[in-house]
Design an enzyme around this catalytic site. Structure first.
Site, PDB file in Angstrom:
ATOM      1  N   ASP A   1     -10.950 -99.938  16.901  1.00  0.00           N
ATOM      2  CA  ASP A   1     -11.315 -99.143  18.074  1.00  0.00           C
ATOM      3  C   ASP A   1     -10.869 -97.705  17.851  1.00  0.00           C
ATOM      4  O   ASP A   1      -9.893 -97.470  17.137  1.00  0.00           O
ATOM      5  CB  ASP A   1     -10.650 -99.710  19.329  1.00  0.00           C
ATOM      6  CG  ASP A   1     -11.221 -99.080  20.577  1.00  0.00           C
ATOM      7  OD1 ASP A   1     -12.328 -99.472  20.983  1.00  0.00           O
ATOM      8  OD2 ASP A   1     -10.588 -98.143  21.127  1.00  0.00           O
TER       9      ASP A   1
ATOM     10  N   ARG B   1     -21.683-100.101  15.386  1.00  0.00           N
ATOM     11  CA  ARG B   1     -21.380-101.374  16.086  1.00  0.00           C
ATOM     12  C   ARG B   1     -22.122-102.575  15.511  1.00  0.00           C
ATOM     13  O   ARG B   1     -22.493-103.496  16.263  1.00  0.00           O
ATOM     14  CB  ARG B   1     -21.676-101.288  17.584  1.00  0.00           C
ATOM     15  CG  ARG B   1     -20.810-100.264  18.219  1.00  0.00           C
ATOM     16  CD  ARG B   1     -20.592-100.495  19.669  1.00  0.00           C
ATOM     17  NE  ARG B   1     -20.080 -99.216  20.161  1.00  0.00           N
ATOM     18  CZ  ARG B   1     -19.701 -98.929  21.351  1.00  0.00           C
ATOM     19  NH1 ARG B   1     -19.736 -99.845  22.275  1.00  0.00           N
ATOM     20  NH2 ARG B   1     -19.245 -97.753  21.681  1.00  0.00           N
TER      21      ARG B   1
END
Lengths: 355, 355
Positions: free
Chosen positions: B77, B27
């Site tokens: 995602d 991330r």
């Protein structure tokens, strides 16, 4: 000892021969039971229920009326100690436990006292005495506490947390401050558990719910070291019988050898460790408690029975196994599914104990 | 190959000599960066951002502008595949991902098709091509997917879950049905990752976020077996260079040997395993990626530096280590703290690579 009609649980924890594997469930007195929900309704809040010895006794005994469980566990909460330290515990619907006065600095930690169990936590001791009397020797009564690390996370965060931002921040930045909090908590937990034994608890369990969120190094320094101190300070015998101590670190499957080294009597296992492998690793040093995935109870009774059989087979022959879920029973499990598990444990385990 | 200016990351994954330990962060393109929040604002929803190749490229490159990271990872995602299968992915504020049409029975699972990446997931492939072009050989680009088990849990639950009631219910009660879903997902993930390689991805990572919620037996049957199938089906070379594959099961520290047996090139480690112990267990079969507790970044730069040093020391001399967090960086981490970690990795690791 003479008054205990079913001592399978205590015998298994001491690795003494049993006729069948004993079984109980974490959160066996809980929301999945309609009779629990009725008593809870009558009591008011969750803490009102914990603080009322008669009602706490009522819900403790409810699952024993339904199922042939081999142990009862005191109905209470792990956060009674921080509450008695003055943090102001309350439960907000859907958000879990909260503290009005979290501790986040040296002044707040220095101001904390170690509660006197018979004075500041009298309602817990009264519950233990009431339950022990009402059990009347049917099965042994388990007393419990949260681990110092687990209690500290709630006390610092002020609530449940996913990130442990404040508590781990303190651990990394001000380790000495964290140690002074854990030190006080270890003393408080030791006194609390010893008072439970004096009041009638026949076995003890330490719930280290959040130890598994730590790195191995931090686990040893900030969680295990304080559980070690507790094990060293506990009353290990009462009424001429050993009081076994179970340590349970959720997510601690990689550290079983270290946990066994504390000198505790048994380890709780979550379901991510194969119980046969765990037995091979810890040898005959400790008994093992576990370890069915609690989600198994969403499945059909046949699937539950098959999974129970797999765990019993993995553990293998001989004593030293207390069957349990790997975590608390979920609130939406049908009680008949719990019944299927308990029946399967008693039935399917007998061959493993035949001499 | 010739166009890659910094290949430390790929070399470490192949256990070839490097001058310093490479580092990236899960991330790394995310909410802790104000520039990310600005682009996200401009894009609209999170999925709008994922579906816009130019903006996805923009946020992918943002952390590289700030920090001397050794790899970029596609901004996307894990739930793009189920979305392309027709489940209708959306994100509700504060509640995470949701599906309009979860799959819960044989009919719904039989109706699922395997998406054609260049048609049904064109926006992802366009993002890979755009990012690879814009990177211009600065660092390698990582492509990724969720694991079949992880995708299946979201597809069956319809959202994030704490209990896995429906997905584990299906696994225990209707294992054949669960296997037919996982089978389709393994095929879809393989095609998806191979298309990412064709579009320019230079390494691949499979995120098995929820494999660690399974028992060892269920992990092998319902998660690892399908990651094995993916590893077997992947394109392992592009432009004359090996495309390394990293498997990461969060909470899978007990199963590293099994994961290494799949023939993948590297294992992601969360912070609950000591990386030196992990290295001893897997030997020279795979490289290791990890494994700083992401909460360490809440602490001061000095504390971060000390923790980085401990992990580097535990891994020890030689190549085969890609430094990373053990999980995604938290949204409230100050970017300077990430900078301190990255600097410490590059500085403190050099002695371990000196010849």
């Amino acid at each position: 000892m003479s008054d205990l009609k079913n001592d399978r649980f205590l015998r298994a924890l001491m690795r003494q021969p049993v006729d069948a594997t004993p079984v109980w469930m974490m959160r066996q007195a809980g929301r999945y039971l309609p009779e629990y929900r009725a008593t809870r309704e009558k009591a008011g809040s969750f803490m009102d229920l914990c603080m009322n010895p008669e009602l706490a006794c009522e819900v403790t005994l409810q699952p024993l009326e339904r199922f042939p469980l081999d142990a009862a566990i005191l109905f209470s909460d792990i956060l009674t100690i921080p509450d008695a330290m003055g943090l102001g515990l309350y439960f907000s619907e859907g958000e879990g436990p909260r503290f009005k006065r979290p501790v986040r600095d040296r002044a707040a930690i220095d101001a904390l006292g170690v509660p006197d169990p018979e004075q500041d936590l009298r309602y817990v001791m009264d519950a233990v005495r009431t339950i022990r009397r009402e059990l009347n020797g049917r099965v042994p009564l388990i007393g419990f506490s949260g681990s110092p690390w687990t209690l500290a996370t709630y006390m610092i965060e002020g609530s449940s947390t996913k990130t442990f931002a404040r508590s781990k921040g303190m651990m990394f930045d001000e380790p000495a401050l964290m140690h002074s909090l854990l030190d006080k908590l270890a003393a408080a937990v030791t006194e609390y558990l010893n008072a439970q034994v004096a009041a009638g608890a026949q076995a003890l369990m330490v719930f280290d719910t959040w130890g598994g969120t730590l790195s191995p190094r931090d686990y040893k320094a900030f969680s295990l070291a304080y559980m070690q101190r507790i094990v060293d300070g506990l009353t290990r015998e009462a009424d001429g019988r050993k009081v076994p101590v179970i340590l349970f670190t959720k997510g601690g499957g990689q550290w079983l050898e270290l946990m066994a080294d504390t000198g505790c009597d048994a380890l709780g296992l979550d379901w991510t460790t194969d119980i046969g492998d765990a037995r091979a690793r810890v040898g005959d040093r400790v008994a093992l408690q576990g370890n069915l995935d609690p989600c198994t109870l969403y499945a059909s009774p046949q699937a539950i029975r098959r999974s129970v059989g797999e765990i019993l087979a993995s553990y293998g022959k001989g004593s030293g196994h207390v069957f349990n879920l790997g975590h608390g029973i979920h609130p939406t499990i049908p009680p008949e599914h719990a019944a299927a598990m308990i029946e399967a444990v008693h039935e399917l385990s007998r061959p493993y104990h035949a001499t």
